[in-house]
Design a protein around this motif. Structure first.
Motif, short mmCIF file in Angstrom:
data_model
loop_
_atom_site.label_atom_id
_atom_site.label_comp_id
_atom_site.label_asym_id
_atom_site.label_seq_id
_atom_site.Cartn_x
_atom_site.Cartn_y
_atom_site.Cartn_z
N ARG A 1 2.89 -2.83 18.11
CA ARG A 1 4.03 -3.59 17.95
C ARG A 1 4.47 -4.01 19.26
NH1 ARG A 1 7.53 -4.30 13.14
NH2 ARG A 1 7.46 -6.45 13.05
N GLN B 1 11.11 5.86 4.80
CA GLN B 1 10.94 6.11 6.66
C GLN B 1 10.75 5.37 7.91
OE1 GLN B 1 7.36 8.19 6.63
NE2 GLN B 1 7.96 10.01 5.49
N GLY B 2 11.28 3.43 6.27
CA GLY B 2 11.23 2.31 7.60
C GLY B 2 12.31 1.92 7.97
N PHE B 3 12.40 1.08 8.19
CA PHE B 3 13.65 0.72 8.83
C PHE B 3 15.14 -0.19 8.23
CE2 PHE B 3 10.60 1.00 11.15
CZ PHE B 3 10.53 2.23 12.29
N ASP C 1 2.23 7.69 9.87
CA ASP C 1 1.94 6.74 12.03
C ASP C 1 2.73 5.37 12.13
OD1 ASP C 1 -1.39 7.18 12.54
OD2 ASP C 1 -1.55 5.62 10.01
N THR C 2 3.89 5.46 11.98
CA THR C 2 5.52 4.58 11.55
C THR C 2 5.61 4.44 13.33
OG1 THR C 2 6.44 5.69 9.79
CG2 THR C 2 7.92 4.05 11.53
N GLU D 1 0.96 -1.14 0.28
CA GLU D 1 0.02 0.10 0.33
C GLU D 1 0.94 1.72 -0.19
OE1 GLU D 1 -3.26 -0.03 2.65
OE2 GLU D 1 -3.92 -1.14 1.68
N PHE D 2 0.68 2.85 0.01
CA PHE D 2 1.34 3.67 -0.15
C PHE D 2 1.88 3.68 0.94
CE2 PHE D 2 3.10 8.12 0.12
CZ PHE D 2 3.37 7.84 -0.41
N ARG E 1 14.09 2.91 16.66
CA ARG E 1 13.27 1.71 17.48
C ARG E 1 13.98 1.22 18.28
NH1 ARG E 1 10.14 -2.86 12.89
NH2 ARG E 1 12.44 -3.48 12.56
N GLU F 1 17.68 -2.79 7.74
CA GLU F 1 18.13 -4.19 9.16
C GLU F 1 18.69 -5.27 8.05
OE1 GLU F 1 15.27 -3.22 13.10
OE2 GLU F 1 15.28 -4.67 11.63
N ASP G 1 -3.71 3.17 7.64
CA ASP G 1 -2.53 3.44 7.66
C ASP G 1 -1.22 5.02 6.37
OD1 ASP G 1 -2.65 2.37 10.31
OD2 ASP G 1 -1.85 0.35 8.78
N ILE H 1 2.13 2.83 15.19
CA ILE H 1 2.57 0.86 14.03
C ILE H 1 3.99 -0.10 15.42
CG2 ILE H 1 3.16 -0.23 13.10
CD1 ILE H 1 1.04 1.38 11.16
N GLN H 2 4.44 1.36 15.56
CA GLN H 2 5.95 0.12 16.17
C GLN H 2 5.37 0.62 17.61
OE1 GLN H 2 8.33 -0.96 14.06
NE2 GLN H 2 7.30 0.08 12.58
N VAL I 1 12.06 8.03 12.34
CA VAL I 1 11.68 6.93 13.88
C VAL I 1 12.66 6.37 13.83
CG1 VAL I 1 9.49 5.11 14.62
CG2 VAL I 1 9.40 7.24 13.17
N PRO J 1 7.38 1.01 6.93
CA PRO J 1 7.03 1.58 8.68
C PRO J 1 5.69 1.11 9.07
CG PRO J 1 7.71 3.41 7.15
CD PRO J 1 7.68 1.84 5.94
N LEU J 2 4.72 0.57 8.09
CA LEU J 2 3.43 0.53 7.96
C LEU J 2 2.98 -0.92 8.30
CD1 LEU J 2 1.93 2.93 6.14
CD2 LEU J 2 2.98 3.09 8.35
N HIS J 3 3.34 -1.76 7.51
CA HIS J 3 3.31 -2.99 7.58
C HIS J 3 4.11 -4.62 7.63
CE1 HIS J 3 -0.45 -0.32 5.75
NE2 HIS J 3 -0.97 -0.97 7.02
N GLN J 4 5.15 -3.80 7.45
CA GLN J 4 6.58 -5.26 8.40
C GLN J 4 7.02 -5.46 6.64
OE1 GLN J 4 3.67 -4.52 10.57
NE2 GLN J 4 4.81 -2.98 11.19
#
Lengths: 110, 347
Positions: B328, A56-58, B320-321, A50-51, B181, A60, B316, B324-325, B179, A67-70
């Protein structure tokens, strides 16, 4: 070096870091730059689920987690590694010239 | 969903005294009082005899006496007097809870008492540190505690809910957000560079130029949110770590579930400038309080929506980052607590 052919300057190499993405635009397309083990990679910045902006995520283990739905994607190849996404990200060729980062405006395979 | 093996804020220090205080926490009725030497004590708020809330009773020295038949309990929860009866059966006792007084709050441990280490209490030193001016308060919220946590992790809402106080459009449209974590921590950092100051900041900080504003939200489970917030005139170096000529504050939040649908919201505001100026402390507090009343109205309206249609699908968005974290982390901690309970039950 100015832009030439399909190559566009999108960032300075010094703007990149190992632990975070750098969101840039390739024309109208949001893409994200990553530095992994000294290599620079460019992949689409919008999740194929999705959008969400993946930048802005992670970051690793060589992957970016949405960042929203992994959903997770391999940074070097764009390959989808984890649901809910199922479609890979497009990958873009990168060239470094001094401190300039160039990205090829045509993704491989197009 | 509740997490039990945590310290929660149960009351402000002034709420707990020689008159028993009744409070529902994580769905458990609890009575608080102080012994004659000032130590806070917490019991299950139900007499072991015929279930009257002990909070209806009164203190006789350090004993809490039930209003119904006069049974008296000492500070360990053991019944030590039954009027008209010499023998006290071993079952004549009530559950007690570990309590600690810190940062002008009374904290309670809701889980396994063997794990109640006061070193695990979340740091809120700004509330009683002489280097800061601070004022704290309490709000009752008719909403699930996680809605309050969500609210504090996504501050784009300031632009819409709080446009007369701490918000303006710049917050939602011109922020740079990061963000980060860790297993039990989420930090949302927002910088709003070279934008007008919101109304409250103009009133408190006297800004006449554009400002660089920061909001650094530090979340630790289950529901502690410590916000490092402030602004300095643009170009004076705040993004590089130099905070001069502006305002530097902490917005401090501790949410304690009351039931699944109601919450105790303890909060305070601290500032590190002109700290002796009680009038200023109060003025800042009242500005933020105005905004918090606006939030409370939002929470209860959200809860009413969720009561009508439980677990609806939801959208979302980018902002919302952090939310959501954090959710979780809370879900994982809940799974871990439930798994540990099942292991204990199986042993």
């Amino acid at each position: 070096m100015p832009d030439s052919g399909l190559w566009r300057r999108v960032a300075a190499l010094s703007e990149l870091s190992d632990d975070a993405a750098l969101p840039v635009r390739l024309g109208d397309v949001p893409i994200a730059l990553y530095r992994l083990n000294g290599q620079v990679h460019a992949i689409d910045d919008v999740c194929t689920h999705e959008f969400a902006l993946l930048s802005q995520g992670f970051v690793e283990d060589g992957a970016i987690e949405c960042p929203l739905h992994q959903a997770r994607f391999d940074i070097a190849t764009g390959r989808c590694l984890a649901p809910p996404a199922t479609v890979d990200l497009r990958r873009y060729a990168v060239r470094i010239d001094g401190d300039d980062v160039y990205v090829c405006a045509r993704p491989p395979g197009d | 969903m509740f997490l039990r093996n945590f310290w929660y804020v149960a009351a402000t220090d002034s709420e707990v005294g020689r008159k028993p205080l009744a409070r529902l926490i994580l769905g458990e009725p609890i009575v608080f009082f102080r012994t004659e030497d000032g130590k806070p004590v917490a019991f299950e708020d139900r007499c072991a005899h015929r279930h009257l809330p002990l909070s209806m009773g009164k203190l006789v020295g350090d004993r809490l006496q039930c209003h119904y038949h006069g049974l008296q309990y000492d500070q360990t929860g053991r019944c030590v007097r039954i009027p008209g009866q010499d023998q006290i059966p071993p079952s004549a006792k009530v559950k007690t809870y570990p309590v600690v007084e810190r940062y002008r709050w009374v904290w309670i441990w809701m889980g396994d008492p063997a794990l109640a280490d006061p070193a695990k209490i979340t740091d809120f030193h700004w509330l009683d540190d002489p280097a800061w001016g601070a004022k704290a308060s309490y709000l009752h919220v008719k909403a699930n505690w996680q809605l309050v946590v969500d609210n504090l992790l996504d501050l784009t809402h300031l632009a819409f809910v709080h446009e007369t106080t701490i918000g303006n459009a710049a917050l939602a449209e011109h922020a740079v957000v990061k963000v980060t974590r860790a297993p039990n921590n989420v930090v949302v950092t927002r910088w709003i560079i070279d934008q007008p100051a919101p109304p409250t900041f103009v009133k408190v900080g006297g800004f006449s130029t554009h400002v660089d504003r920061w909001q650094i939200i530090d979340f630790v489970p289950p529901a502690f949110l410590r916000l490092d917030v402030g602004a300095t005139p643009t170009g004076t170096g705040a993004p590089e770590g130099k905070r001069v000529g502006g305002i530097n504050m902490r917005n401090l939040n501790a949410i304690t579930p009351e039931t699944d649908k109601t919450s105790h919201y303890f909060w305070g505001q601290a500032h590190d400038f002109d700290v002796e100026n009680a009038e200023l402390t109060n003025r800042i507090f009242e500005q933020i309080q105005t905004a918090f009343y606006e939030d409370v109205a939002v929470f209860s309206a959200q809860q009413r929506s969720l009561d009508l249609i439980p677990n609806p699908p939801q959208l979302d968005i980018n902002a919302d980052t952090g939310v959501i974290q954090a959710r979780r982390i809370l879900a994982r901690l809940h799974d871990e607590e439930q798994a540990a309970l099942h292991v204990t039950a199986a042993e």
